[in-house]
Design a protein around this motif. Structure first.
Motif, PDB file in Angstrom:
ATOM      1  N   UNK A  30       0.839  -1.194   0.000  1.00  0.00           N
ATOM      2  CA  UNK A  30       0.000   0.000   0.000  1.00  0.00           C
ATOM      3  C   UNK A  30       0.874   1.244   0.000  1.00  0.00           C
ATOM      4  N   UNK A  31       0.425   2.242  -0.710  1.00  0.00           N
ATOM      5  CA  UNK A  31       1.154   3.511  -0.776  1.00  0.00           C
ATOM      6  C   UNK A  31       0.666   4.412   0.352  1.00  0.00           C
ATOM      7  N   UNK A  32       1.254   4.229   1.540  1.00  0.00           N
ATOM      8  CA  UNK A  32       0.854   5.012   2.703  1.00  0.00           C
ATOM      9  C   UNK A  32       1.928   6.043   3.027  1.00  0.00           C
ATOM     10  N   UNK A  33       1.543   7.223   3.521  1.00  0.00           N
ATOM     11  CA  UNK A  33       2.532   8.210   3.946  1.00  0.00           C
ATOM     12  C   UNK A  33       3.402   7.641   5.068  1.00  0.00           C
ATOM     13  N   UNK A  70       4.221   4.634  10.445  1.00  0.00           N
ATOM     14  CA  UNK A  70       4.719   4.609  11.824  1.00  0.00           C
ATOM     15  C   UNK A  70       3.575   4.561  12.828  1.00  0.00           C
ATOM     16  N   UNK A  71       2.460   5.194  12.488  1.00  0.00           N
ATOM     17  CA  UNK A  71       1.316   5.125  13.399  1.00  0.00           C
ATOM     18  C   UNK A  71       0.748   3.718  13.450  1.00  0.00           C
ATOM     19  N   UNK A  72       0.670   3.063  12.302  1.00  0.00           N
ATOM     20  CA  UNK A  72       0.197   1.681  12.281  1.00  0.00           C
ATOM     21  C   UNK A  72       1.148   0.793  13.074  1.00  0.00           C
ATOM     22  N   UNK A  73       2.453   1.080  12.968  1.00  0.00           N
ATOM     23  CA  UNK A  73       3.434   0.298  13.731  1.00  0.00           C
ATOM     24  C   UNK A  73       3.174   0.442  15.228  1.00  0.00           C
ATOM     25  N   UNK A  74       2.847   1.652  15.648  1.00  0.00           N
ATOM     26  CA  UNK A  74       2.570   1.886  17.066  1.00  0.00           C
ATOM     27  C   UNK A  74       1.306   1.137  17.513  1.00  0.00           C
ATOM     28  N   UNK A  75       0.278   1.172  16.699  1.00  0.00           N
ATOM     29  CA  UNK A  75      -0.985   0.537  17.074  1.00  0.00           C
ATOM     30  C   UNK A  75      -0.848  -0.975  17.119  1.00  0.00           C
TER      31      UNK A  75
END
Length: 539
Positions: A188-191, A196-201
């Motif tokens: 996926x082309x995510x900012x 990094x936010x997904x990594x935290x969650x």
């Protein structure tokens, strides 16, 4: 049966104009001026008159008469010319009006058709015009954007090193499931900040989406409705307050059992899903590992059902019921079929939209065999029309041929389906995919992890009630809140009583009507029907 000759004789009979037609004529002649209309306009309506007179000579067609009167009405309203000014004799028009009613199989008059029905249809079209103009852009189905999804699939296959065999198989989809942030970022082309936010969650909550489901995510929209359901965001950890008990912890009278109602029980058969949704009601059940429980656990659940003969309907869910291996699913359905007082079964599953490759002939045979013993329904959750693709539609079509019903329980979610256009499109699309829109749940208050996805009840009411009178009745779901059971959230359209009747409001237009209620005294009579002939001595 009337012959054509009989019909011809019947049509020539004179008769009075009905009230609707008289009202239409009054409307056409509201302008009493006698000045002749422009010649081109007179020629135009003369042509329509000739078509109406000659076009109905075979006594088969009403269309030319309708076209004439509809145009006369338009001219009267927009140009202010009456039929006399247009060179038409009233007696000729009255003859055509009578002919229309006698040709029509149901005796519909020209006044009823042109004066009443056509304006109603026109008004109805204006109510849906905005939807028809915008739905393909604002809420495209997976069928409509299939070419973009296919392009996504090719890219994801390459990124994950998947063969066509892998992609087209259930085992291949699970084996290549996206469960960590680095893999997610590769497909996926995510900012960078979002990654990094997904990594935290995901340090707290599990993430899993199948490659197929990931291919449904469309670029160019920050809050794509599939992306929002599949990939957790920071709100899930930032919004968590005081920990609350897992859903139904206070309604679990036996192992693996939830029970809210006397005649319905739920078996939570697994904690596994092919994809973990960001709005999962059972988020506390997922745990760190996938689990299929031991036979002793299922045995206790089945013993509870056997011991409570009032239970007639059992829902097998999870997790996702169709994640169970075929042998386990076949055994569990067989056990339920063997309990005499269990008359109905349901399977709860998102599989047909998240991993439709699971729906193969072996599974379909298991479903059909159980359904042949006692009705089996499949209850799914589709939240956006984007989840209906040629592949998922084929899965639902196949399932619908083998079970009693396929029903959808959507969840009302911010940014996903919280507008009239999105919800209408969802319900119409799934209906065309052989799935019945059944419930729309207001997003649960119990789980602060997804409070950012909740929608106000008033918004949900407006959305659901906007469907009445505008889309097919069996495409309209019931709006429900879960609060110790399912509570309907529809606003009442009964405004009170007046003059012995009920004051009702049409939800699609706001128009109010007086609806005569049943006579209470008549309803209270016992001597009705054949009871009137009963011997008064009781003989």
């Amino acid at each position: 049966m009337l012959t054509e000759t009989d019909q011809a004789q019947d049509i020539t009979k004179a008769g009075p104009l009905d009230a609707f037609t008289q009202e239409l004529f009054d409307d056409l002649y509201i302008n009493e001026e006698s000045t002749a209309a422009p010649e081109d306009l007179r020629l135009h309506v003369a042509g329509l008159l000739e078509a109406a007179e000659t076009g109905t000579a075979d006594l088969r067609h009403t269309g030319p008469i309708v076209a004439l009167f509809a145009e006369l009405q338009r001219i009267a309203h927009e140009l202010d010319w009456n039929p006399g000014q247009l060179g038409l004799a009233r007696e000729d028009l009255e003859e055509l009006a009578l002919r229309h009613a006698r040709i029509d199989e149901h005796g519909v008059t020209i006044g009823g058709r042109v004066g009443k029905a056509l304006p109603i249809v026109h008004e109805a079209r204006t109510r849906i015009a905005d939807y028809l103009e915008r739905h393909a852009i604002e809420a495209p189905s997976g069928l409509e954007v299939w070419d973009r999804i296919l392009a996504n699939q090719a890219r994801i296959k390459q990124a994950l090193g998947m063969s066509d065999v892998d992609w087209d198989s259930y085992s291949g989809q699970l084996r290549h499931a996206i469960e960590n942030v680095d893999t997610l970022a590769s497909v996926l082309d995510l900012p960078p900040q979002a990654v990094e936010e997904v990594r935290r969650v995901t340090q707290t909550y599990r993430m899993r989406l199948t490659p197929y489901y990931a291919s449904l995510i469309l670029s160019g929209h920050d809050n794509d409705p599939v992306l929002l359901q599949a990939v957790p965001t920071g709100e899930m950890v930032d919004a968590v307050g005081e920990e609350i008990p897992p859903v139904a912890a206070d309604h679990s009278p036996a192992r693996l059992i939830d029970q809210f109602y006397p005649r319905v029980a739920t078996i939570k058969a697994t904690n596994m899903c092919a994809m973990y949704c960001t709005h999962c009601l059972r988020i506390a059940h997922i745990g760190a590992k996938d689990r299929i429980y031991g036979k002793e656990a299922y045995g206790e659940a089945l013993d509870y059902i056997r011991a409570n003969p009032e239970i007639r309907d059992v829902l097998v869910t999870g997790g996702d019921a169709l994640v169970l291996p075929n042998a386990m699913l076949q055994w569990l359905l067989g056990e339920l079929d063997g309990i005499e007082h269990v008359r109905m079964k349901r399977l709860g599953s998102r599989i047909p939209v998240t991993t439709p490759q699971r729906v193969d002939e072996e599974l379909l045979d298991i479903l059909e065999a159980s359904n042949n013993r006692k009705p089996l329904r499949v209850v799914t959750q589709i939240n956006t029309a984007q989840e209906i693709t040629p592949v998922s539609k084929a899965a639902f079509t196949a399932i619908s041929r083998r079970v009693a019903a396929v029903m959808n329980q959507a969840v009302l979610l911010k940014g996903i389906n919280d507008s009239k256009i999105k919800m209408w499109k969802l319900c119409e699309t799934i209906q065309e995919a052989y799935v019945r829109p059944y419930y729309v749940f207001n997003c649960s208050y119990r789980n602060p992890q997804f409070s950012h996805l909740r929608v106000p009840v008033a918004t949900g009411q407006e959305i659901v009630e906007s469907m009445y009178g505008n889309i097919s009745g069996d495409a309209i779901p019931r709006y429900i809140a879960t609060a110790g059971g399912k509570i309907p959230l529809h606003r009442t359209n009964m405004l009170g009583r007046k003059e012995g009747g009920l004051r009702l409001q049409k939800p699609w237009s706001g128009d109010r009507v007086l609806y005569p209620d049943a006579d209470a005294r008549e309803y209270g009579r016992k001597d009705f029907g054949f009871a009137r002939f009963r011997d008064t001595d009781g003989a």
